[in-house]
Design a protein around this motif. Structure first.
Motif, PDB file in Angstrom:
ATOM      1  N   TYR A 173      47.436  28.739   3.610  1.00  0.00           N
ATOM      2  CA  TYR A 173      46.934  29.756   2.692  1.00  0.00           C
ATOM      3  C   TYR A 173      45.650  29.325   2.014  1.00  0.00           C
ATOM      4  O   TYR A 173      45.273  29.831   0.979  1.00  0.00           O
ATOM      5  N   MET A 210      43.604  19.108  -2.355  1.00  0.00           N
ATOM      6  CA  MET A 210      42.356  19.506  -1.725  1.00  0.00           C
ATOM      7  C   MET A 210      42.582  19.875  -0.264  1.00  0.00           C
ATOM      8  O   MET A 210      41.994  20.823   0.242  1.00  0.00           O
ATOM      9  N   PHE A 211      43.466  19.163   0.360  1.00  0.00           N
ATOM     10  CA  PHE A 211      43.809  19.528   1.739  1.00  0.00           C
ATOM     11  C   PHE A 211      44.404  20.920   1.752  1.00  0.00           C
ATOM     12  O   PHE A 211      44.048  21.779   2.569  1.00  0.00           O
ATOM     13  N   PHE A 251      41.768  27.476   2.948  1.00  0.00           N
ATOM     14  CA  PHE A 251      40.454  27.866   3.425  1.00  0.00           C
ATOM     15  C   PHE A 251      39.545  28.321   2.317  1.00  0.00           C
ATOM     16  O   PHE A 251      38.783  29.257   2.464  1.00  0.00           O
ATOM     17  N   ARG A 252      39.663  27.616   1.193  1.00  0.00           N
ATOM     18  CA  ARG A 252      38.631  27.782   0.175  1.00  0.00           C
ATOM     19  C   ARG A 252      37.907  26.456   0.130  1.00  0.00           C
ATOM     20  O   ARG A 252      38.184  25.581  -0.656  1.00  0.00           O
ATOM     21  N   MET A 253      36.984  26.367   1.063  1.00  0.00           N
ATOM     22  CA  MET A 253      36.336  25.082   1.313  1.00  0.00           C
ATOM     23  C   MET A 253      35.596  24.572   0.087  1.00  0.00           C
ATOM     24  O   MET A 253      35.642  23.392  -0.233  1.00  0.00           O
ATOM     25  N   LYS A 262      44.045  23.336  -0.400  1.00  0.00           N
ATOM     26  CA  LYS A 262      43.072  24.379  -0.715  1.00  0.00           C
ATOM     27  C   LYS A 262      42.105  24.581   0.428  1.00  0.00           C
ATOM     28  O   LYS A 262      41.637  25.688   0.669  1.00  0.00           O
ATOM     29  N   ALA A 263      41.779  23.523   1.111  1.00  0.00           N
ATOM     30  CA  ALA A 263      40.730  23.653   2.111  1.00  0.00           C
ATOM     31  C   ALA A 263      41.275  23.986   3.493  1.00  0.00           C
ATOM     32  O   ALA A 263      40.738  24.853   4.177  1.00  0.00           O
ATOM     33  N   LEU A 264      42.322  23.331   3.909  1.00  0.00           N
ATOM     34  CA  LEU A 264      42.663  23.458   5.322  1.00  0.00           C
ATOM     35  C   LEU A 264      44.094  23.910   5.613  1.00  0.00           C
ATOM     36  O   LEU A 264      44.481  23.954   6.768  1.00  0.00           O
ATOM     37  N   SER A 265      44.866  24.223   4.605  1.00  0.00           N
ATOM     38  CA  SER A 265      46.240  24.572   4.937  1.00  0.00           C
ATOM     39  C   SER A 265      46.384  26.073   5.166  1.00  0.00           C
ATOM     40  O   SER A 265      45.424  26.830   5.070  1.00  0.00           O
TER      41      SER A 265
END
Ligand SMILES: Nc1ncnc2c1ncn2[C@@H]1O[C@H](COP(=O)(O)OP(=O)(O)OP(=O)(O)O)[C@@H](O)[C@H]1O
Ligand SMILES: Nc1ncnc2c1ncn2[C@@H]1O[C@H](COP(=O)(O)OP(=O)(O)OP(=O)(O)O)[C@@H](O)[C@H]1O
Ligand SMILES: [Mg+2]
Ligand SMILES: [Mg+2]
Lengths: 353, 310, 282, 393, 353
Positions: free
Chosen positions: B273, B265-266, B275-277, B268-271
């Motif tokens: 590539y 989740m980290f 930023f799919r929050m 996908k959300a904040l790394s």
């Protein structure tokens, strides 16, 4: 067969010696009670017999077998602890059968023995409960049941009733007496409750600071103590002691208006200090002028206790059978029958006979 | 004019009366307010927001777009998610090994020989150290070229292993690193637990003839239940939260084989590539739901305790 | 005591045990010892492949000197302190209050509030990540120590409340009742009666939270970004990027980063362990 | 005259670039006495995630970033300042024209480039000599060379794929050489299926190298820096890498007699050679406070003299974008400059993760890594990539 | 002035009602003791008076002031807890002065009041100690001191002595009696100790299951109980009850060999069951043939208790003043003076007078 014999038993914790060479022999089937002030070594001695504490020196025999260096589980004793020490995660039945299970007894034997013990102790209805769901008295019964089940030849009790409330304590006391009558095993019992000691014991052992002060039947200790310590320790309320001086073959007691107490015992030489001991129920009071004052009078229904303050500040307790109201602060005359008085050497505190 | 004093007099008698009557409610409320506010703002609302966010598509910069359950549907076919989920279960199961291991060490150390206190505290060391450092240390330990592990394997004439490079081993390698501090933690719990074991019961059991393993099994372990419960809870939580070690040791690799939900989740959300929050939030929600089972269990057993109490 | 005290067993087993202890400890701490040795090695040991042998020369001063004087580590350490200490103070203060309220008063919703704190404490913090990051951004606290501190306080309040409330619960309630009967106002009861009695809990909790926060990495990565605000756990990764493959320096850096909680543990061991077992959960 | 402070965030965290950036900042500071320049250097990897946060939260006045697709999200979110005005100034318009397209989105320019660098094969000249090898020029020679190297107990290539992008470089080259630049870009735009036979051909070529143990073992555990020692120690003979690798290699003791460069060999003679040459850029965040100073700074870094200086061998060791700048007299820079200006007719790509959309790139690079470790998983990997492609575009 | 008056006081915990409408009035300066079996609501009632529990219904007045809805801190009472509830972090002096300090009294006033209280309780030497460094009895004295210092008009005690050991309990009991004599404040005292209740109280309130069974002076309750419950509860050992049937104006007691007990009380109709109650000290035994067996005989020194089992399984306790040994299991004849017997209705259990 299964008496217990201690010979010159010594216990040291590091440098501090706690038991100073105790010799004691307890007969088969005897009910022996250890009493003594807190810290005198009662528990230690009992635990040495159980094998829970190592014996520093001396020898312990159980039924003519030297067990001094045997493991606790091999001594054939059972112990009932003050806190019961029931296994909280097992049911009553499992608690009682645990010892047998650990020793590989077959299931149905365990079941029948547990059944028998629970019948004796009226625990049948609680067999599947956990200790948490039992009252204090029931727990204590389970603890005793656990001891019975293993059929040991010697039972050890370390203040088994002191966690119960007064009423239950009386019931359980009677229960234990009955149990002893029934199974007739040797029992060693530690307590600091007067009444328990007096009522249960065949033989009382009075300990002080790791030494035996006197051994004997309860009423023998009560009537015929060897020294001031035992006299003061046995009996409730405690014996009253007043200081006296030997004068002309009798004892002069300054605190009681220089009363001269005559006696046939062998008194020490003239001027030697002695203690005169009189039990509260052997004192009687009448109103009258003196330097003895009534501090508080307590009515218990049937009997009353009078707390007196003597001129020199020492105190006396008098047990009377009347319910009269005497105003507190009244001055009183105290009397007793000289035959009821005991005499102790003022220095050695040994009994003068 | 004449009304004023009367009114104020009435107010005077009323106000203290109200305060006095409700003191037992108002006082705790005042004491709770700051804590609750903080907690609401930083914990409760965010949880709700995350739930909400999981229904959106959002890159963290522009406008969020409502997509309904699409994120969740996508999870169903996301292989990386599946891997993460499985890894999470591996973590859950294997991490529990810390409990017996901790018990074992605690038993080993539960003595009173001189210097044992120092030993105990040294054994406890790994727990105090940051997972980042633990991760680094173990990465070097596993290093395929110079790592201590392979040096040791070599001594025994065994093939060298690239633990963290092997998709089949990497997760276990990280779990082992995690077990190190976790075992230390459980050890402490059990050491204090052992301290609290009623000595009279042990004595009673000795008289009953229980020794060694049987004593342990029948008497000691049941009494260590509270310690075991706590160890269980903290271990589960530790397992589900595992992030630092993965991030440091493999960064989810090799090719995603060591991801767990929290890391995924980290990612996908904040790394870099990511930023799919919304998608990340959906993963977090799944993680939350898994954790919820344990939270519920914990709360339930707390509730059982509380019921009887004051 | 279980297992049986070793003093009561045979002499030979005692000897075995005594000698087993250091061996076991060495094995247990092997990875750590290795790093400690790494940190005093000269770099040539690594190029020459002497990873696991004895250091060919003692370069401890050199290596640690580099960490302290030639890198950003001191900044990061300072950041860590500035994040950790206020968090500890804040979380402990808040939870003393919440714990008092939840532990002493009977009111409707008490248990529910309490369970809310517990549940919040167990929440996988990843679920908070995105919203908290946005919240911090909105507050203009992104990449500030304050932002990190505020969040940590809030999140730790869950655990601390659990801890404090249970501790207060265990205090004799009669003390509070006695004070009430004596006519003492509620907040004074908190201040004069409860708080002094909570000293051991406060100490234990402080030590515990200190370690938790000091060792936090996740939130450091999520809420901060640079040397001006990142704590040492995050700093160590940039430090490592800077000294990639310079294992002696990385080791020294790691040890420096790990030292404060370790020191804390050693100094406050009793409290620390009390904290763990009392509060029991992270 | 400029005043106030100029806040710069930079990702130049490796030692050499860091020094350059610090120099740049202090030079600019010195030029403008009333201006204070504050430089924050952030770890290169961390920077990539953090840029989003600081662009909206506490924006600096100038920030590093990359050209092309990588700017996309920030431009469309309005976080970068439109600097088309700068691009109308002749100093920039004329001299930076070659990269204008890479800086353009929606017809506007959003930053200025300050450097770019070639990719290619850096190899151990001394070992080649020892083995009697020469620089290959086509795939067969490459394979033959590699076989000899492997036979000598070495790996042909070192690589550290822990952070995935290095594998992306390999794919770029293999795909551009097998299928050409245009196909590569079609794939980037999602116009071709990943399960396409042409893509498979790329992987088949790649597999030849893998199967002959051409790559160092355990590369999935290492970062690109951690893979350097293999080359330095002679356990591997070459590295497909950007020019930034030269500086650490030199530092590690490989002087020009041991280190050399060649262009990635031709595979399919039917396609034109194309190269990766990532361009690094400076941008002004939309919410910057001191935009005036920021623009001046952009002019400063775009100027030929500055670009000459910062790209020199002693500094970044890369190629200046400004046409007026001179390429440093450095063997690798000269070769790279030559290669890009004369031998890259197919086109110049930015780099895999800059050309491909982020989500696609992330999954794809992971697939590449997996492929390099377990080539047999190729079908599965390609199907996965294909399904992601259908999702992303 | 500061009597305490309860009117129809009711307490419910949720659905369960614990106190069922208690009416009670305690006079100024009276020493009132609540007794009753465990769980009967003694503590609850006391805590309601203190304001520590809310009153569900009814009204509580202290000194003619309605305090029903006042907070504990506003009622001007002092309470001594079973566990002493001393603040462990304060010295004895601080503990005693804490209430005054919190209510803003000047320092020297506090000092003098604490000094006075500590003089009364002989605590002068311990003023700077922490509670941890005190013995149980000293702690209890500090707890009392803390109550005294504030000079309240009503003192509440909740089993203040039950954590002390037997000997100390006696001392402190006397101490409390003396204190009451000296300061003369109203005191309400909860205990389940017979002796404390009997000796301390001006007025005993016997509670059962949240209801008052009887209120009266100790000896009145002892001699003249209103019902079987009170009769059995007051006096130790408890009164013996045997079942009887009304026959021809007298009571036939099957358990005692169909003995016919004559009495002048108003008996219910023919055939109605009644209980005959006789205190242990009013029973006497002689050896002889019957279906009553001696179960256990306990010698306490001076007096003995005989536990008897009657043919129908019921039990009797006899208190005797002799120390003779009677073999357990002997059959006995039991006798008592008819004047000493009390009669209770077999159904309502109310006293028949
Ligand atoms: N492990 C120990 N180390 C040192 N001294 C001990 C230890 N255990 C007991 N003692 C000392 O031995 C003495 C006897 O203790 P013991 O427990 O036998 O007394 P007790 O007669 O049972 O007292 P109580 O009535 O309080 O139970 C005490 O003075 C005690 O302090
Ligand atoms: N908080 C509570 N909720 C529900 N029932 C309660 C509560 N507190 C007490 N009770 C019940 O009220 C009854 C009276 O309790 P109380 O403590 O007053 O008894 P007591 O007479 O003081 O007994 P003891 O002699 O054991 O102290 C008991 O049955 C008890 O179970
Ligand atoms: Mg003892
Ligand atoms: Mg009570």
């Amino acid at each position: 067969m299964t008496g217990v014999k201690l010979q010159k038993v010594v216990k040291k914790y590091g440098e501090t010696q706690v038991i100073h060479g105790v010799d004691l022999s307890i007969d088969d089937g005897e009910f022996c009670v250890f009493v003594g002030p807190s810290g005198c070594g009662k528990s230690t001695l009992l635990r040495m017999i159980a094998g829970l504490e190592e014996t520093t020196d001396g020898q312990i025999e159980i039924g003519h077998r030297d067990v001094t260096h045997l493991d606790a589980s091999d001594r054939g004793v059972a112990m009932v602890f003050q806190t019961y020490a029931l296994y909280p995660h097992m049911t009553v039945e499992e608690n009682m059968g645990f010892g047998l299970r650990m020793n590989g007894h077959p299931k149905d034997e365990i079941k029948s023995k547990v059944g028998e013990a629970s019948r004796i102790l009226k625990l049948d209805d609680y067999l599947s409960r956990k200790p948490k769901a039992l009252s204090g008295g029931q727990r204590q019964r389970v603890a005793i049941g656990r001891a019975i089940v293993r059929g040991p030849e010697v039972f050890l009790f370390d203040e088994p009733l002191s966690n119960l409330d007064a009423e239950l304590r009386v019931d359980m006391r009677v229960e234990i007496a009955r149990l002893h009558n029934k199974i007739g095993a040797t029992m060693i019992y530690v307590t600091h409750d007067q009444v328990e000691a007096m009522t249960l014991a065949d033989k009382i052992v009075v300990l002080r600071a790791g030494r035996i002060e006197q051994v004997g039947k309860p009423m023998d200790l009560y009537r015929d103590p060897d020294n001031k310590f035992v006299a003061g320790f046995i009996g409730s309320p405690s014996m009253n002691f007043v200081e006296g001086v030997v004068e002309g073959g009798a004892v002069r007691v300054p605190a009681l208006g220089n009363r001269i107490v005559k006696t046939s015992v062998n008194l020490p030489g003239e001027g030697h200090p002695v203690y005169v001991g009189v039990r509260p129920q052997h004192l009687s009071i009448t109103e009258g002028d003196s330097d003895i004052k009534l501090d508080i009078r307590e009515h218990l229904g049937g009997i009353s206790y009078d707390y007196l303050v003597v001129g020199d500040g020492s105190k006396l307790i008098v047990e009377t059978r009347d319910d009269r109201e005497i105003p507190e602060g009244s001055t009183l005359l105290v009397d007793f029958d000289e035959a009821d008085a005991l005499f102790f050497d003022g220095e050695t505190e040994n009994r003068l006979r | 004019m004449s009304n004023a004093p009367q009114a104020s007099a009435r107010a005077k008698t009323f106000r203290p009366g109200f305060m006095a009557r409700n003191r037992q409610v108002i006082t705790p409320l005042l004491f709770l307010t700051p804590g609750i506010l903080f907690f609401l703002f930083y914990v409760i609302f965010p949880v709700i927001q995350s739930f909400n966010l999981s229904f959106y598509k959002w890159d963290g910069l522009g406008e969020a777009e409502y997509v309904g359950l699409k994120n969740y549907k996508k999870l169903l076919t996301d292989r990386a998610f599946e891997v993460s989920l499985w890894n999470n279960f591996k973590w859950l199961i294997l991490y529990l090994l810390a409990i017996p291991a901790g018990l074992f060490i605690a038993l080993f150390l539960n003595q009173t020989v001189t210097g044992i206190r120092l030993y105990k505290s040294l054994f406890f060391f790994p727990f105090v150290i940051s997972q980042v450092v633990v991760g680094l240390v173990f990465t070097w330990f596993y290093d395929p070229t110079f790592g201590l592990l392979n040096t040791i394997l070599e001594q025994f004439g065994l093939e060298p292993l690239n633990v963290l490079g092997d998709p089949n081993l990497a997760t276990y390698g990280i779990i082992l690193a995690g077990l190190w501090p976790q075992t230390a933690y459980c050890m402490i719990l059990y050491l204090t637990g052992l301290n609290a074991v009623d000595p009279e019961q042990i004595e009673a059991a000795r008289l009953d003839g229980a020794k060694g393993w049987r004593m342990l099994w029948h008497i000691i372990i049941p009494q260590l239940r509270p310690a075991t419960f706590i160890a269980f809870v903290v271990t589960i939580i530790g397992a589900l939260r595992s992030f630092d070690l993965i991030s440091i040791m493999t960064y989810g690799g090799p090719f995603g084989s060591t991801r767990v939900l929290s890391f995924y989740m980290f990612e996908k959300a904040l790394s870099e590539y990511g930023f799919r929050m919304g998608y990340g939030a959906a993963i977090a929600v799944v993680l939350f739901v898994i954790m919820l089972a344990f939270i519920a269990y914990f709360l339930w057993s707390m509730y059982q305790d509380e019921k009887g109490a004051r | 005591m279980f297992p049986r005290p070793i003093e009561k067993s045979s002499r030979s087993w005692q000897m075995t045990y005594q000698s087993l202890l250091p061996v076991a400890l060495t094995l247990w701490l092997l990875p750590l010892i290795a790093v400690a040795i790494f940190s005093v090695k000269p770099d040539t040991d690594f190029t020459s492949g002497n990873y696991w042998g004895m250091p060919s020369s003692f370069e401890g001063f050199n290596n640690y000197g580099k960490v302290f004087f030639a890198s950003d580590m001191p900044r990061y350490l300072m950041n860590s302190i500035l994040i950790t200490v206020p968090t500890v103070i804040g979380a402990v203060a808040l939870s003393c209050m919440t714990g008092f309220a939840l532990g002493i008063y009977k009111f409707r919703g008490n248990l529910i509030l309490f369970f809310m704190f517990i549940a919040g404490n167990f929440v996988p913090f990843q679920i908070l990540m995105v919203p908290v990051r946005d919240l911090t951004l909105d507050l203009g606290l992104y990449n500030t120590k304050t932002g990190l501190v505020l969040f940590h306080i809030a999140f730790q309040t869950g655990f601390c409340t659990l801890f404090m409330r249970n501790f207060i619960r265990a205090l004799p309630y009669e003390l509070i009742e006695a004070a009430r009967v004596e006519g003492v106002a509620e907040w004074r009861i908190f201040w004069y009666v409860v708080l002094p009695l909570m000293k051991p809990a406060i100490a234990a909790l402080s030590v515990l939270i200190f370690t938790f926060i000091w060792n936090d990495y996740f939130w450091a990565v999520v809420l901060t970004q640079g040397i001006e605000s990142q704590p040492v756990t995050a700093g160590i990764t940039s430090f490592n990027a800077q000294y990639r493959a310079a294992y002696h320096l990385m080791s020294a850096g790691s040890i420096v980063a790990a030292l404060p909680p370790v020191a804390m543990f050693f100094l406050m061991q009793r409290h620390f362990i009390a904290g763990l077992t009392l509060g029991a959960v992270k | 005259e400029l005043n106030g402070t100029l806040k710069i965030f930079s990702d130049m965290s490796n030692p050499a670039p860091r020094a350059v950036m610090e120099g740049l900042a202090s030079d600019f500071d010195a030029l403008h006495p009333n201006l204070t320049v504050e430089l924050t250097v952030i770890d290169r990897e961390a920077y990539k995630t953090q840029i989003r946060n600081f662009l909206s939260a506490n924006p600096p006045d100038v920030a590093n970033w990359y050209a092309a697709n990588r700017m996309g999200p920030y431009v469309s979110a309005g976080l970068f300042e439109d600097v088309s005005d700068l691009w109308e100034e002749p100093a920039i318009a004329d001299n930076l024209a070659s990269t204008k397209s890479a800086m353009t989105i929606d017809g506007k320019q959003w930053g200025v480039p300050y450097t770019y660098y070639q990719w290619g094969v850096y190899y151990r000249k001394d070992i080649f000599a020892e083995l009697g090898l020469s620089e290959p020029s086509n795939w067969d020679e490459e394979l033959a060379n590699c076989q000899k190297i492997v036979d000598s107990g070495r790996a042909c290539y070192t690589i550290g794929s822990k952070f995935l992008w290095t594998a992306g470089g390999w794919f770029d080259y293999l795909n551009m050489r097998t299928n050409g630049f245009d196909f590569h870009m079609q794939l980037a735009r999602g116009e071709v299926e990943w399960t396409d036979d042409r893509v498979r051909q790329t992987f088949a070529n790649w597999r030849q190298l893998i199967d002959m143990n051409g790559f160092v073992a355990n590369h999935q555990t290492y970062s690109w820096q951690e893979a350097l020692p293999f080359m330095v120690n002679g356990e591997a003979t070459a590295y497909l890498m950007g020019n930034f690798a030269v500086s650490p290699l030199r530092e590690a003791g490989l002087d020009d007699s041991k280190l050399d460069f060649y262009q990635f060999v031709e595979i399919n003679p039917d396609v034109e050679m194309a190269e990766d040459a990532p361009t690094d850029t400076f941008h002004i965040p939309a919410k910057a406070e001191n935009k005036e100073a920021a623009r001046e700074f952009l002019r400063f870094v775009a100027s030929s003299s500055v670009q000459t200086k910062i790209n020199s061998g002693g500094a970044l060791g890369q190629l200046p974008v400004n046409a007026q700048s001179s390429v440093d007299a450095d063997k690798f820079l000269e070769q790279g400059f030559d290669m890009l200006s004369s031998n890259s007719p197919g086109g110049v790509a930015q780099f895999f993760d800059r050309d491909y959309p982020a989500e696609m790139a992330a999954v794809a690079m992971e697939g590449f890594q997996e492929f390099m470790v377990i080539p047999d998983n190729l079908d599965e990997i390609l199907e996965r990539l294909e399904s992601v492609r259908q999702d992303v575009y």
